[in-house]
Structures are given as structure tokens and as C-alpha cells.
Design a protein around this motif. Structure first.
Motif, PDB file in Angstrom:
ATOM      1  N   TYR A 242      42.928  39.786  43.246  1.00 55.22           N
ATOM      2  CA  TYR A 242      41.579  39.258  43.463  1.00 55.22           C
ATOM      3  C   TYR A 242      40.518  40.278  43.050  1.00 55.22           C
ATOM      4  N   SER A 243      40.887  41.209  42.194  1.00 53.40           N
ATOM      5  CA  SER A 243      39.963  42.255  41.744  1.00 53.40           C
ATOM      6  C   SER A 243      40.062  42.426  40.229  1.00 53.40           C
TER       7      SER A 243
ATOM      8  N   PRO B 140      38.129  39.110  33.516  1.00 56.29           N
ATOM      9  CA  PRO B 140      38.632  37.895  32.862  1.00 56.29           C
ATOM     10  C   PRO B 140      39.779  38.187  31.898  1.00 56.29           C
ATOM     11  N   GLY B 141      40.791  37.321  31.963  1.00 55.98           N
ATOM     12  CA  GLY B 141      41.876  37.373  31.002  1.00 55.98           C
ATOM     13  C   GLY B 141      43.041  38.268  31.345  1.00 55.98           C
ATOM     14  N   ARG B 142      42.882  39.148  32.325  1.00 58.97           N
ATOM     15  CA  ARG B 142      43.934  40.132  32.599  1.00 58.97           C
ATOM     16  C   ARG B 142      43.963  40.457  34.085  1.00 58.97           C
ATOM     17  N   LEU B 143      45.000  39.985  34.792  1.00 57.03           N
ATOM     18  CA  LEU B 143      45.139  40.294  36.203  1.00 57.03           C
ATOM     19  C   LEU B 143      45.381  41.788  36.400  1.00 57.03           C
ATOM     20  N   MET B 144      44.731  42.344  37.393  1.00 56.68           N
ATOM     21  CA  MET B 144      45.031  43.723  37.751  1.00 56.68           C
ATOM     22  C   MET B 144      46.422  43.777  38.382  1.00 56.68           C
ATOM     23  N   PRO B 145      47.316  44.616  37.889  1.00 55.08           N
ATOM     24  CA  PRO B 145      48.635  44.720  38.514  1.00 55.08           C
ATOM     25  C   PRO B 145      48.521  45.341  39.898  1.00 55.08           C
ATOM     26  N   ALA B 146      49.454  44.975  40.769  1.00 53.76           N
ATOM     27  CA  ALA B 146      49.467  45.561  42.102  1.00 53.76           C
ATOM     28  C   ALA B 146      49.768  47.053  42.020  1.00 53.76           C
TER      29      ALA B 146
ATOM     30  N   PRO C 112      51.777  50.003  43.644  1.00 53.30           N
ATOM     31  CA  PRO C 112      52.911  50.163  44.556  1.00 53.30           C
ATOM     32  C   PRO C 112      52.501  50.845  45.861  1.00 53.30           C
ATOM     33  N   GLY C 113      52.893  50.224  46.968  1.00 64.51           N
ATOM     34  CA  GLY C 113      52.634  50.805  48.283  1.00 64.51           C
ATOM     35  C   GLY C 113      51.229  50.617  48.800  1.00 64.51           C
ATOM     36  N   GLN C 114      50.359  49.906  48.058  1.00 67.13           N
ATOM     37  CA  GLN C 114      48.970  49.727  48.462  1.00 67.13           C
ATOM     38  C   GLN C 114      48.600  48.241  48.438  1.00 67.13           C
ATOM     39  N   THR C 115      48.094  47.736  49.552  1.00 73.58           N
ATOM     40  CA  THR C 115      47.552  46.379  49.547  1.00 73.58           C
ATOM     41  C   THR C 115      46.234  46.346  48.798  1.00 73.58           C
ATOM     42  N   TYR C 116      45.409  47.359  49.073  1.00 81.21           N
ATOM     43  CA  TYR C 116      44.112  47.478  48.421  1.00 81.21           C
ATOM     44  C   TYR C 116      44.152  48.677  47.480  1.00 81.21           C
ATOM     45  N   PRO C 117      44.091  48.451  46.160  1.00 82.75           N
ATOM     46  CA  PRO C 117      44.232  49.548  45.194  1.00 82.75           C
ATOM     47  C   PRO C 117      43.153  50.618  45.353  1.00 82.75           C
ATOM     48  N   ASP C 118      43.494  51.851  44.972  1.00 81.88           N
ATOM     49  CA  ASP C 118      42.519  52.931  45.046  1.00 81.88           C
ATOM     50  C   ASP C 118      41.745  53.035  43.732  1.00 81.88           C
ATOM     51  N   ALA C 119      40.752  53.925  43.720  1.00 81.01           N
ATOM     52  CA  ALA C 119      39.862  54.042  42.566  1.00 81.01           C
ATOM     53  C   ALA C 119      40.604  54.475  41.304  1.00 81.01           C
ATOM     54  N   ARG C 120      41.590  55.344  41.450  1.00 81.43           N
ATOM     55  CA  ARG C 120      42.347  55.811  40.281  1.00 81.43           C
ATOM     56  C   ARG C 120      43.082  54.645  39.614  1.00 81.43           C
ATOM     57  N   HIS C 121      43.598  53.734  40.436  1.00 87.33           N
ATOM     58  CA  HIS C 121      44.284  52.557  39.896  1.00 87.33           C
ATOM     59  C   HIS C 121      43.303  51.687  39.112  1.00 87.33           C
ATOM     60  N   VAL C 122      42.075  51.563  39.613  1.00 84.83           N
ATOM     61  CA  VAL C 122      41.054  50.781  38.915  1.00 84.83           C
ATOM     62  C   VAL C 122      40.724  51.413  37.569  1.00 84.83           C
ATOM     63  N   VAL C 123      40.596  52.731  37.535  1.00 83.49           N
ATOM     64  CA  VAL C 123      40.321  53.426  36.265  1.00 83.49           C
ATOM     65  C   VAL C 123      41.433  53.142  35.259  1.00 83.49           C
ATOM     66  N   ASP C 124      42.681  53.227  35.702  1.00 84.17           N
ATOM     67  CA  ASP C 124      43.811  52.963  34.803  1.00 84.17           C
ATOM     68  C   ASP C 124      43.771  51.526  34.290  1.00 84.17           C
ATOM     69  N   TYR C 125      43.417  50.609  35.169  1.00 84.77           N
ATOM     70  CA  TYR C 125      43.326  49.199  34.791  1.00 84.77           C
ATOM     71  C   TYR C 125      42.235  48.981  33.739  1.00 84.77           C
TER      72      TYR C 125
ATOM     73  N   SER D 293      27.903  39.862  40.853  1.00 87.77           N
ATOM     74  CA  SER D 293      28.145  40.375  39.494  1.00 87.77           C
ATOM     75  C   SER D 293      28.357  41.881  39.452  1.00 87.77           C
ATOM     76  N   ALA D 294      28.141  42.569  40.574  1.00 88.39           N
ATOM     77  CA  ALA D 294      28.407  44.010  40.606  1.00 88.39           C
ATOM     78  C   ALA D 294      29.839  44.305  41.034  1.00 88.39           C
ATOM     79  N   THR D 295      30.674  43.266  41.128  1.00 93.51           N
ATOM     80  CA  THR D 295      32.066  43.443  41.523  1.00 93.51           C
ATOM     81  C   THR D 295      32.998  43.100  40.372  1.00 93.51           C
ATOM     82  N   LEU D 296      34.220  43.581  40.461  1.00 95.71           N
ATOM     83  CA  LEU D 296      35.205  43.302  39.420  1.00 95.71           C
ATOM     84  C   LEU D 296      35.455  41.802  39.272  1.00 95.71           C
ATOM     85  N   ILE D 297      35.702  41.130  40.384  1.00 92.08           N
ATOM     86  CA  ILE D 297      36.028  39.714  40.303  1.00 92.08           C
ATOM     87  C   ILE D 297      34.799  38.869  40.002  1.00 92.08           C
ATOM     88  N   GLY D 298      33.624  39.356  40.394  1.00 92.55           N
ATOM     89  CA  GLY D 298      32.426  38.544  40.249  1.00 92.55           C
ATOM     90  C   GLY D 298      31.750  38.612  38.901  1.00 92.55           C
TER      91      GLY D 298
END
Length: 352
Positions: A58-59, A62-68, A70-83, A331-336
Motif C-alpha cells: 500500500y506504499s 504506479p505500475g510497480r508494487l513495492m516488494p515487502a 523481510p521481517g518488517q510490516t512497515y518498510p524503513d526508509a532505506r527500503h524505500v530508497v532502494d525501491y 499527493s505528498a505520499t507514495l500511494i497518493g
């Protein structure tokens, strides 16, 4: 040297990438100019303990789901950068990093985008610079005489930077609550959390998924001429992410009202009470980074640029994307940001 393209996108963070995705789908010739030297936008600079409000699915842009993660329900900032870095590469978006845009000007039937390394003439411009580069600190009495350290959210990384210190955290939003909790749970920092009004925690089961739905429902109601539902603001100000819940439930997250002034060694309240401090940490928000648009003279009363959706009313070749609800619900959010980015790209394609 001046280059010509259909569209210039200013900013290569999440909003700029979403714009690029939809401009590509419209078959337009565009470039993305990003001041950052690497992908990831403002997420590269977040504090270490920061996690998203929503699960990865849910973060997503468009066009590309963020992968989960591992071990985190809510991803951290480093994971977002990689995404975001993967997203930029996966879609081959023409992002040019390390280019700072100084000005956007009218140039006949084009807009001229002037940067520190050249210029571009574009038939349309999408400004997606966000707010991170414009931290806001209020004009509090005594701010100039405080002898300790003053920093903003943008400078915070982790509690280890404040060993044994007394820190006053100012701000009743998500950043203030999360950073106050981060410091308080560390145990080696004496924290005072100060807010202008009593903090309003959202129910523990509310996360970013719900907030996006609420913000979207409010915008649809307003667009249809129905009464204002109040949106996210009607639910509260602070998402109770796990660290915030832990600090709150342990009694470590009790806010004091806003002080009346700073002193040389801390803060003082109107009733004469005082709290000593080594550091004031201002979690007091941001302002839109729009200085590059000044030559267009678009600001109206109170500095606001009037828009219809993302399109600026006084310059239809310019769209603003990712600055908050005034440029699209959430619109200031990833999903929005995906929906207003899609609408902006369609409008630009129609214009051109």
C-alpha cells in the motif's frame, strides 16, 4: 547550450518518478532534472528509525508494487530508497541527477528551465520539488539567545547523537511524536516533548491505507459540492506506529504545552516554570520548495499559487505535483501521488 523537450520535470523523488511514468505512457519527450546526486529523493535523508505508515503493498508508485521488506510490516526508509532507485532503472526514466534548477521563465511559446549546468526549453513543466529542502522554524521569542544547539527534523538521524543530553522536541505532528519516542525509548536522553495543542493520536488500527481512503473521499465530496468531511484532520494528527505506541504506553510520550520563550539554557513557560535543555529539536514542518518558480509571478495572497488540480491557473503549461492535498489528495505520499501524476500527464498531453 539550450535543449528542447516536450516536458521538463523538476525533481526526481517519488512525485517526479510518478510523473515520468505517466508522461512515458503518454508518449511524450521529457527529462527529469534532480538536484540529488543519487536516486531516492528526500528518503535518502530521513532518520534511521523511520518506517512507513503502511505495508509495502500500500506504499507503491504506479505500475510497480513495492516488494515487502523481510521481517518488517512497515518498510524503513532505506527500503524505500532502494525501491525508488529500482523504479527509476526499471522504467528507464530519463532522470539527470546532480542538476539544480534555479529558475523557470516564460520564453515565447515555451517555458525556459534554467539550471546550474544549462537550460531547457519545454512546452510544459512539472514542478515536483517537494518540501524537504525548505524546513520551517517558527519565530519563537528568545530563539536567538539560546546557547545550546538548535536543529530541525532534516538534521536528525539517531539518539546516539545526543548522549546524556536534555532535548526539547517541538512539534505535535508525526515527526515530532516519532522522534520524541525514538529519543525517549533510547534511555540515554532526557526528553521534553512540547506541542502547541494536546497531541491527537489516531486509533491504533489506522495506518496509511485508511488515511489515503479518507483523503480521497474528502476530495471527491468537495468536488461534488457536498459538505466537507474533515478528511484526515478529523481523525487526529499522529499515526500510532509501533515505536510511538510503545513510548506512549510506557508513559514516555506525555506532551507539555508550548513554552512562551526560550532562554539561554532552556525554555520558560508563562507560569514561570522552566526546563533546561542542551538541544532544541524543531519538528515544525516544511514549506513548498518553489523558489525556482518566482520569475513566473504566480503567487497570490499569502504566497499561495492557485491551482485546478495540479495545473496552475495563471500558467496552464505548469503543473505542481506532490506538495500536499492542494495539488491532489494525499499527493505528498507514495500511494497518493500516482493519481494526480496520471491526471497531470493526461492534461499535458491534451495541451500539447
Amino acid at each position: 547550450m539550450t535543449q528542447s523537450v516536450d516536458v521538463v520535470v523538476v525533481g526526481g523523488g517519488q512525485a517526479g518518478l510518478a510523473a515520468g511514468y505517466h508522461l512515458r505512457r503518454q508518449g511524450l519527450d521529457f527529462t527529469v532534472l534532480d538536484a540529488g546526486t543519487a536516486p531516492g529523493g528526500a528518503w535518502q535523508h530521513m532518520w534511521e528509525s523511520l518506517h512507513l505508515f503502511s505495508p509495502a503493498a500500500y506504499s507503491s508508485l504506479p505500475g510497480r508494487l513495492m516488494p515487502a521488506q523481510p521481517g518488517q510490516t512497515y518498510p524503513d526508509a532505506r527500503h524505500v530508497v532502494d525501491y525508488l532507485a529500482d523504479y527509476e532503472k526499471r522504467y528507464g526514466l530519463p532522470v539527470q541527477h546532480g542538476i539544480r534548477v534555479d529558475a523557470v521563465r516564460r520564453d515565447g511559446d515555451r517555458l525556459r528551465v534554467e539550471a546550474d549546468c544549462g537550460a531547457w526549453r519545454a512546452r510544459a513543466v512539472v514542478s515536483a520539488t517537494g518540501t524537504w529542502s525548505r524546513p520551517f522554524i517558527p519565530a519563537v521569542p528568545g530563539r536567538g539567545i539560546f546557547a545550546g544547539r538548535q536543529i530541525h527534523t532534516v538534521n536528525y538521524r539517531h539518539p546516539a547523537d545526543f548522549p546524556g543530553q536534555r532535548v526539547i522536541v517541538v512539534g505535535g505532528g508525526n515527526s515530532g511524536a516519532q522522534i520524541a519516542a525514538d529519543l525517549a525509548l533510547d534511555g540515554d536522553v532526557e526528553v521534553a516533548w512540547v506541542t502547541r495543542r494536546p497531541p491527537r493520536f489516531l486509533a491504533d488500527d489506522i495506518d496509511g491505507r485508511v488515511l489515503f481512503d479518507v483523503a480521497t473521499a474528502r476530495r471527491r465530496a468537495l468536488d461534488a459540492g457536498r459538505s466537507d468531511t474533515g478528511g484526515v484532520a478529523s481523525l487526529g494528527d499522529i499515526v500510532a506506529v509501533p515505536p510511538v505506541r510503545a513510548a506512549r504506553d510506557a508513559g514516555l510520550l506525555t506532551a507539555k504545552p508550548m513554552f512562551s520563550r526560550l532562554t539561554a539554557d532552556g525554555a520558560r513557560w508563562a507560569d514561570g516554570s522552566r526546563v533546561g535543555a542542551d538541544t532544541i529539536l524543531w519538528c515544525t514542518g516544511f514549506r513548498p520548495a518553489l523558489a525556482h518558480l518566482a520569475p513566473l509571478n504566480l503567487r497570490g495572497p499569502r504566497g499561495h499559487i492557485a491551482t485546478d488540480g495540479t495545473r496552475t491557473l495563471d500558467e496552464p503549461r505548469l503543473h505542481l505535483l506532490g506538495y500536499g492535498d492542494w495539488t491532489g489528495p494525499a499527493s505528498a505520499t507514495l500511494i497518493g501521488v500516482g493519481r494526480p501524476a496520471r491526471d497531470a500527464a493526461r492534461e499535458i498531453a491534451g495541451l500539447l
